[in-house]
Design a protein around this motif. Structure first.
Motif, PDB file in Angstrom:
ATOM      1  N   ARG A 131      14.556 -22.581 -67.545  1.00  0.00           N
ATOM      2  CA  ARG A 131      13.484 -21.469 -67.520  1.00  0.00           C
ATOM      3  C   ARG A 131      12.936 -21.294 -69.035  1.00  0.00           C
ATOM      4  O   ARG A 131      13.358 -21.866 -69.819  1.00  0.00           O
ATOM      5  N   ASP A 132      11.454 -20.874 -68.907  1.00  0.00           N
ATOM      6  CA  ASP A 132      10.633 -20.736 -70.048  1.00  0.00           C
ATOM      7  C   ASP A 132      10.955 -19.427 -70.855  1.00  0.00           C
ATOM      8  O   ASP A 132      10.990 -19.329 -72.125  1.00  0.00           O
ATOM      9  N   CYS A 133      11.519 -18.173 -70.120  1.00  0.00           N
ATOM     10  CA  CYS A 133      11.785 -17.083 -70.513  1.00  0.00           C
ATOM     11  C   CYS A 133      13.078 -17.214 -71.451  1.00  0.00           C
ATOM     12  O   CYS A 133      14.117 -18.057 -71.193  1.00  0.00           O
ATOM     13  N   TRP A 134      13.477 -16.377 -72.456  1.00  0.00           N
ATOM     14  CA  TRP A 134      14.337 -16.429 -73.175  1.00  0.00           C
ATOM     15  C   TRP A 134      15.035 -14.945 -73.388  1.00  0.00           C
ATOM     16  O   TRP A 134      15.930 -14.624 -74.043  1.00  0.00           O
ATOM     17  N   CYS A 135      14.877 -13.834 -72.113  1.00  0.00           N
ATOM     18  CA  CYS A 135      15.517 -12.802 -72.108  1.00  0.00           C
ATOM     19  C   CYS A 135      16.932 -12.896 -72.089  1.00  0.00           C
ATOM     20  O   CYS A 135      17.138 -13.949 -70.967  1.00  0.00           O
ATOM     21  N   ASP A 136      17.800 -12.066 -72.565  1.00  0.00           N
ATOM     22  CA  ASP A 136      19.269 -12.143 -72.189  1.00  0.00           C
ATOM     23  C   ASP A 136      19.504 -11.800 -70.559  1.00  0.00           C
ATOM     24  O   ASP A 136      18.686 -10.954 -70.287  1.00  0.00           O
ATOM     25  N   VAL A 151       9.268 -18.750 -64.745  1.00  0.00           N
ATOM     26  CA  VAL A 151       8.662 -20.004 -65.147  1.00  0.00           C
ATOM     27  C   VAL A 151       9.497 -20.873 -65.674  1.00  0.00           C
ATOM     28  O   VAL A 151      10.436 -20.604 -66.702  1.00  0.00           O
ATOM     29  N   TYR A 152       9.501 -22.300 -65.200  1.00  0.00           N
ATOM     30  CA  TYR A 152      10.277 -23.209 -65.826  1.00  0.00           C
ATOM     31  C   TYR A 152       9.597 -24.418 -66.629  1.00  0.00           C
ATOM     32  O   TYR A 152       8.621 -25.122 -66.083  1.00  0.00           O
ATOM     33  N   SER A 153      10.256 -24.619 -67.754  1.00  0.00           N
ATOM     34  CA  SER A 153       9.438 -25.422 -68.661  1.00  0.00           C
ATOM     35  C   SER A 153      10.262 -26.803 -68.679  1.00  0.00           C
ATOM     36  O   SER A 153      10.042 -27.842 -69.130  1.00  0.00           O
ATOM     37  N   HIS A 154      11.358 -26.898 -68.036  1.00  0.00           N
ATOM     38  CA  HIS A 154      12.496 -28.087 -68.085  1.00  0.00           C
ATOM     39  C   HIS A 154      12.952 -28.000 -66.817  1.00  0.00           C
ATOM     40  O   HIS A 154      13.184 -27.082 -66.103  1.00  0.00           O
ATOM     41  N   SER A 181      16.526 -23.170 -73.037  1.00  0.00           N
ATOM     42  CA  SER A 181      15.772 -23.331 -71.606  1.00  0.00           C
ATOM     43  C   SER A 181      16.641 -24.139 -70.744  1.00  0.00           C
ATOM     44  O   SER A 181      16.886 -23.859 -69.677  1.00  0.00           O
ATOM     45  N   ILE A 182      17.083 -25.340 -71.456  1.00  0.00           N
ATOM     46  CA  ILE A 182      17.831 -26.151 -70.262  1.00  0.00           C
ATOM     47  C   ILE A 182      19.330 -25.850 -69.970  1.00  0.00           C
ATOM     48  O   ILE A 182      19.832 -26.045 -68.831  1.00  0.00           O
ATOM     49  N   ARG A 183      19.958 -25.111 -70.877  1.00  0.00           N
ATOM     50  CA  ARG A 183      21.093 -24.474 -70.639  1.00  0.00           C
ATOM     51  C   ARG A 183      20.968 -23.393 -69.449  1.00  0.00           C
ATOM     52  O   ARG A 183      21.832 -23.274 -68.425  1.00  0.00           O
ATOM     53  N   ASP A 184      19.785 -22.621 -69.304  1.00  0.00           N
ATOM     54  CA  ASP A 184      19.735 -21.521 -68.259  1.00  0.00           C
ATOM     55  C   ASP A 184      18.641 -22.060 -67.354  1.00  0.00           C
ATOM     56  O   ASP A 184      17.483 -21.504 -67.295  1.00  0.00           O
TER      57      ASP A 184
END
Length: 445
Positions: free
Chosen positions: A253-258, A285-288, A247-250
């Protein structure tokens, strides 16, 4: 007309031919004492890295992609960990590792502003910078002079009710006392982040460094154990930390889609997050509060070829280190030679030398002599980090804390330097370094 695959193979064949014509002669040029430069580090590669790079560029997938996923899988397999994630530098790897520990998902164990992180001042700034940038308080302890790793005797005096983590590097490939540090962290319920940027391939008690703690980090900058130009990695066995790191690298975001994929979870428009409208697009959606620290697929393509060679790189580093140490035997009255940590098998990044007290020459004297003889040297990075201009903006006791006296750190700052043992270094170059060190000490003794 040629089809695309035939044309690609012709291009890759020409790439191989270009390597043979341009780069191979440089790498195979004979070493000439006094004429050839003895670099402290350098990239070691052949046509495979170039072919991978060109192949990736022809696909023109400019961000994280197929090569990146392959590299992450292969690196995780090599390390024996569940997950490894690519980032754009070793410094970014440290930034990501630290900020992952500030996630609200960690609840009571999360690092908050004002919490303390135990580390050392005799190292590289980006091991410490993330804590300062977040608003945590680094607590500096001294190093052991024989290994220049953390003095584990000082750990108990450094801990306080605010301590949440230990974040330290393995100095020049020489592992710190992982058993003692890990036991200390377990006893006090602290996170352990291993800055493994200078130690990829090192082992402690038979287990690879970077895999003992909660998170390990690596750098793939050209001087390091392997390279992709710029680049780094974080690795972990924790499923929760995996989720936070991605999440923090990308962007946070909360989503984990490639990249390039949508709706992996199958619930892209049907979930509730915070006070957002029901069904708000999960891709946004952003969780961090995160970053964009991803690497390009072209860099990963180079790294994948490097990783295939990596075991041979480690062995050559060990050979060069042992050859240089044997050639300098008998000079211990004048200079302190590096010692491997007990129970360790280092993948040496460099060969550390410390001028003993009372010598009729200084560190700068011998360094200047070696540099004038075309031998590249390096100080042990920051020496004492707290003495640098960046710390003049901070207040001791508030923004950072020093535990006890940094006596050995001061010694390292004034009297230590290191030489290269990288895998592209030939035996003749190693012998030349030893010859010039003996020559200098003989002239001053």
């Amino acid at each position: 007309m040629k089809n695309a695959e035939v044309l690609k193979q012709e291009i890759l064949a020409k790439t191989r031919e270009y390597y043979e014509l341009v780069h191979k002669p440089v790498q195979e040029a004979p070493f000439e004492p006094g004429q050839s430069r003895v670099a402290y580090a350098g990239r070691v590669f052949d046509e495979k890295e170039m072919i991978n790079l060109v192949d990736s560029s022809l696909d023109f997938w400019l961000t994280y992609g197929t090569y990146s996923r392959q590299f992450e899988q292969k690196l995780a397999e090599y390390l024996g960990v569940q997950w490894a994630f690519l980032v754009n530098s070793g410094s970014s790897a440290n930034l990501l590792a630290f900020f992952a520990l500030t996630s609200p998902l960690l609840q009571d164990r999360r690092i908050k502003r004002g919490d303390e992180v135990i580390t050392v001042a005799a190292g590289f700034p980006t091991t410490v910078a993330p804590a300062v940038q977040f608003g945590a308080v680094p607590v500096f302890v001294d190093v052991d002079l024989k290994t220049c790793n953390i003095d584990v005797q000082q750990l108990e005096s450094a801990v306080s009710p605010k301590t949440k983590a230990v974040m330290i590097a393995h100095t020049l490939g020489n592992p710190f006392d992982l058993k003692r540090v890990k036991a200390f962290c377990d006893r006090h319920n602290l996170w352990l982040v291993e800055d493994n940027c200078d130690a990829l391939g090192s082992k402690y008690d038979g287990k690879l460094t970077g895999t003992w703690g909660d998170i390990g980090t690596s750098s793939f900058y050209p001087p390091h154990h392997m390279t992709m130009g710029e680049g780094g990695a974080v690795y972990t066995n924790s499923h929760l930390l995996k989720r936070i790191l991605l999440s923090i690298r990308d962007w946070g975001r909360d989503c984990w889609c490639d990249s390039g994929h949508d709706n992996t979870c199958g619930n892209r428009f049907s979930q509730q997050f915070g006070t957002l409208p029901l069904g708000y697009d999960h891709k946004y959606v952003y969780s961090h509060f995160g970053f964009n620290l991803k690497v390009t697929d072209m860099q990963a393509a180079i790294g994948l070829a490097q990783l295939e060679k990596f075991p041979s790189f480690v062995e050559k580093r060990k050979q060069n280190f042992n050859r240089l140490k044997s050639a300098l035997a008998g000079l211990e009255k004048n200079i302190a030679l590096p010692e491997a940590t007990q129970s360790s098998d280092p993948s040496w990044f460099g060969f550390l030398i410390t001028v003993n007290d009372g010598m009729p020459f200084t560190r700068n004297d011998i360094v200047e002599y070696l540099e004038n003889n075309r031998i590249q040297t390096r100080n042990l990075f920051a020496g004492n980090m707290t003495r640098h201009p960046m710390f003049q903006t901070l207040t001791e006791g508030v923004d950072y804390r020093i535990c006890g006296k940094l006596k050995n750190t001061e010694k390292v700052m004034n009297d230590s330097f290191w030489l290269g043992v990288y895998p592209g270094m030939r035996d003749e170059a190693v012998d030349y370094m030893a010859e010039k060190i003996r020559e200098f000490i003989g002239s001053r003794a």
